[in-house]
Design an enzyme around this catalytic site. Structure first.
Site, short mmCIF file in Angstrom:
data_model
loop_
_atom_site.label_atom_id
_atom_site.label_comp_id
_atom_site.label_asym_id
_atom_site.label_seq_id
_atom_site.Cartn_x
_atom_site.Cartn_y
_atom_site.Cartn_z
N ASP A 148 65.48 90.87 61.44
CA ASP A 148 65.51 92.10 62.23
C ASP A 148 65.86 93.28 61.34
O ASP A 148 66.91 93.27 60.67
CB ASP A 148 66.57 92.01 63.34
CG ASP A 148 66.20 91.04 64.44
OD1 ASP A 148 64.99 90.93 64.76
OD2 ASP A 148 67.10 90.39 64.99
N ARG A 164 64.91 79.17 66.33
CA ARG A 164 63.93 79.70 65.38
C ARG A 164 64.26 79.30 63.95
O ARG A 164 65.43 79.25 63.56
CB ARG A 164 63.83 81.21 65.49
CG ARG A 164 65.15 81.91 65.48
CD ARG A 164 65.11 83.27 66.11
NE ARG A 164 64.87 83.13 67.53
CZ ARG A 164 65.06 84.07 68.42
NH1 ARG A 164 65.49 85.24 68.04
NH2 ARG A 164 64.83 83.88 69.68
N ASP A 169 64.73 84.39 61.67
CA ASP A 169 64.69 85.60 62.47
C ASP A 169 65.09 86.74 61.54
O ASP A 169 66.18 86.70 60.95
CB ASP A 169 65.66 85.48 63.64
CG ASP A 169 65.58 86.64 64.61
OD1 ASP A 169 64.52 87.30 64.68
OD2 ASP A 169 66.57 86.89 65.33
N ARG A 212 58.08 80.53 61.98
CA ARG A 212 58.61 81.12 63.21
C ARG A 212 57.51 81.17 64.26
O ARG A 212 56.42 81.66 64.02
CB ARG A 212 59.12 82.55 62.93
CG ARG A 212 59.42 83.39 64.17
CD ARG A 212 60.82 83.16 64.70
NE ARG A 212 61.05 83.83 65.97
CZ ARG A 212 61.68 84.98 66.13
NH1 ARG A 212 62.13 85.64 65.08
NH2 ARG A 212 61.86 85.48 67.33
#
Length: 170
Positions: A99, A94, A97, A85
């Site tokens: 989160d 990307r 990812d 990344r």
């Protein structure tokens, strides 16, 4: 340290999307401090805010972890870097990812992390997978089913493969 229930969103739109997501799940759990409890179905959807970029695969994983929220975030950032990344700009394709969406009942807003994640209720590709694995979940006093029902029409497509942790045995 007591174990905490945490939810992490996984997304990828570059290269072997599913393979990269599976590798990320493996790396997040290999130290033994974080254990995968459930994985949502994998969805394919448009690349929000990225113009004509390739579609994303997205899923949400429920973990049980002995890490604190900052350490879990650091683990996610480390795995992202390990898997290629690049953070040159916002809203770009990307390889991976990750989160942190929710960390127990923790509420916070600082430069490092906002909990619960502030855009859960805006993103079908996050809210629907959360509903799939935690239908009784409440976020900010609203049930996840009500959040999903309040979203605009979905553009999610159920993907043919499931996100699964790779075992150490192969």
């Amino acid at each position: 340290m007591p174990l905490t229930r945490a939810f992490v969103a996984f997304g990828s739109n570059v290269g072997d999307r599913l393979g990269t997501m599976q590798a990320a799940l493996h790396h997040l759990t290999e130290d033994g401090q974080t254990r995968c409890l459930k994985t949502s179905p994998v969805y394919e959807n448009r690349a929000v805010g990225m113009g004509e970029a390739a579609p994303f695969l997205n899923a949400v994983v429920e973990f049980e972890t002995g890490l604190d929220a900052d350490a879990l975030l650091e683990a996610c950032l480390s795995v992202e870097a390990m898997l290629g990344r690049e953070r040159a700009a916002s809203w770009q394709p990307r390889t991976i990812d990750l989160d942190v969406l929710l960390f127990g009942a923790e509420r916070r807003e600082d430069a490092q992390l906002v909990l619960p994640h502030p855009r859960i209720a805006e993103r079908d590709f996050v809210a629907q997978p959360l509903l799939d694995i935690a239908p009784d979940l409440e976020i900010g006093g609203r049930g996840i089913a009500a959040i999903v029902a309040g979203l605009p029409e979905f553009e999610l497509v159920l993907y043919a493969a499931q996100l699964e942790a790779q075992s150490a045995e192969g």
